[in-house]
Design an enzyme around this catalytic site. Structure first.
Site, short mmCIF file in Angstrom:
data_model
loop_
_atom_site.label_atom_id
_atom_site.label_comp_id
_atom_site.label_asym_id
_atom_site.label_seq_id
_atom_site.Cartn_x
_atom_site.Cartn_y
_atom_site.Cartn_z
CD GLU A 50 -2.84 -1.18 0.05
OE1 GLU A 50 -3.07 -0.12 -0.56
OE2 GLU A 50 -3.33 -2.27 -0.28
CB CYS B 226 -1.68 5.73 3.22
SG CYS B 226 -2.61 4.74 4.39
#
Length: 519
Positions: free
Chosen positions: A245, A282
């Site tokens: 990710e 993120c």
């Protein structure tokens, strides 16, 4: 071996630790112990592993004060954020215990021997089984929830896979302490060394994913780190799955009626979302599309005031601080103008000023749409909703896409935006902000990109699927079958001869309640 140092980002001073970078023999020993621990995890069965995850959660809770204090000195994230994040990590271990007790995650299927239109067919039974030892790379911005005590570790253990975690250099002491808390829980259950291990050093991390006994790797981190890991994997004689990710822009669109009806409220929420945890998430929104009308002007003015009055933000390490300063300068060179930025020039350590930049939608470019990791938001002003179609095509795929709507916004425009985000994101947020990631059964944390594998999630119950593979048994004797595939074992949901059998709810232990954390 090199000494491992740590840095308090609040003052920027390095400090030596008692830790050393992991040597080749030590790495070989850790992988060997992990391989041996696979059998012990298998012997526990689903319910035994669920009990182990509960024991790990209790151990982390008992070490809360020391873990949070250690992490605060290595990340500068602050006690409230870190205390909350550790709670999130604890909830994750308990949730995966519930996933194990439910048992549906193994996707058990049984086709009994039968006469078919193609003739006699054999008895075939299928379920998901563990891959084997897993390499996990800790994240800089989450010393608990995406590191040694994080979701990758919890979901891999739930799947039955031992875990070797490469500690992030931004918080080596926190990583080591987390590993010791988990190991203590395993020892109380009579478990062996190697169920969870921690290694230190970049060379050890790359050697880990090259090792033939390691069967999968997971990372929450930068594109550069992902490329280095993938290169090491490509050197293997056979590949292994890599779940990364990486960076994400997470665009937010505020439609005109939403700005009119609750502009100030949206501005406050947007400010909290892009500055929370220093913007080092993120799912931090990096672009906000706001209408060029009086309501949009008022919304942006509230944002300007909030940013201008904000203090400095301590970033996690020197590399992140330098990258933030460089990215902000790059955005300005590309045409975004500074709308608000407080003066924090004399602040110590790795402190930066939150920044609000603005640009007209006609000048939006791929360079403007690149991620800036840290407390920075680019406001993109637009005239007509139709302008958004072309502009969003410039924005790279993301973990999330968010839409704020009002009572009188055109439903066709909302549908068009939702369809665009559905093609380019893993989660669509309505009238909210992407930095609240619920730990639950339905959650998906991933995307077409920046996920290295768009089929799976790193948050939520189905995260276990990354560390499992299907295995079928044909005409096998009953005694050699896993319990989940034996006739008469109706505890878990199974598909038997094409029909879904829900299993016996009384034999299972309830559902996870879920929790929310920024990510």
């Amino acid at each position: 071996m090199n000494v491992v140092s740590t840095v308090d980002p609040r003052d920027g001073r390095p400090r030596e630790t008692h830790l050393r970078e992991t040597s080749d023999p030590e790495l070989e020993s850790a992988v060997g112990q992990a391989s041996s621990a696979t059998e012990w995890l298998a012997g526990l069965g689903r319910h035994g592993r669920a009990g182990m995850l509960d024991e790990i959660a209790a151990s982390l809770e008992s070490h809360r004060a020391d873990l949070v204090a250690t992490a605060e000195g290595e990340t500068g994230l602050g006690h409230p954020r870190l205390d909350f994040e550790l709670t999130r990590a604890i909830i994750q271990f308990r949730m995966f215990g519930d996933v194990l007790r439910d048992g549906g995650y193994v996707e058990a299927a049984i086709d009994h021997a039968a006469e078919t239109p193609l003739g006699p067919a054999p008895d075939v039974r299928r379920m998901l089984v563990p891959l084997g030892p897993v390499a996990v790379f800790g994240a800089s911005n989450f010393p608990f929830a995406f590191s040694v005590a994080g979701g990758d570790t919890a979901s891999a253990l739930a799947a039955g896979c031992p875990v070797i975690v490469k500690a992030h250099p931004s918080h080596p002491l926190t990583s080591q302490a987390s590993g010791e808390a988990i190991a203590a829980a395993v020892r109380r259950l009579g478990g062996p060394d190697g169920v969870v291990a921690v290694v230190h050093g970049q060379d050890a991390g790359l050697a880990l994913v090259r090792h033939p006994a390691v069967r999968a790797a997971a990372l929450t981190g930068s594109i550069g780190a992902a490329r280095a890991i993938q290169t090491a994997i490509d050197e293997r004689p056979y590949p292994i799955p890599f779940y990364g990710e990486l960076s994400s822009v997470n665009p937010i669109v505020v439609l005109p009626a939403a700005a009119t009806e609750r502009g100030s409220q949206i501005a406050e929420g947007l400010f909290a979302s892009f500055t929370g945890s220093g913007g080092q998430l993120c799912t931090k929104p990096g672009l906000a599309f706001i209408p060029s009308d009086p309501a949009g002007d008022e919304l942006v003015e509230v944002l300007r005031d909030r940013v201008a009055s904000a203090g400095g933000t301590v970033l996690l390490n020197e590399r992140i601080r330098d990258a933030f300063v460089e990215a902000e300068a790059r955005l300005e060179r590309a045409g975004a103008r500074v709308s608000a930025r407080p003066d924090v020039a004399s602040a110590p350590g790795f402190t930066v000023a939150p920044a609000l930049l603005e640009i007209d939608i006609s000048r939006l470019s791929a360079e403007i749409a690149e991620e800036c990791f840290g407390p920075l938001l680019v406001v993109v002003r637009y005239g007509e909703a139709a302008d958004l179609d072309r502009a969003l095509a410039v924005v790279p795929p993301s973990l999330t896409g968010s839409i704020h709507t009002g009572t009188h916004d055109d439903r066709a425009a909302v549908r068009r935006l939702a369809d665009q985000f559905a093609a380019r994101a893993g989660r669509i947020v309505f009238d909210g902000y992407p930095t609240g990631v619920r730990v639950s059964w339905a959650q998906h944390h991933g995307g077409p990109w920046p996920s290295t594998n768009s089929l799976y999630t790193s948050v939520g119950a189905t995260a276990t699927r990354r560390f499992l593979r299907p295995l079928a048994w044909q005409d096998a004797p009953d005694w050699i079958l896993p319990e989940e595939l034996r006739d008469g074992s109706g505890e878990i949901p199974r598909r038997v001869d094409g029909r879904l059998e829900p299993g016996d709810p009384a034999a299972r232990h309830g559902n996870a309640t879920g929790g929310v954390v920024t990510s």
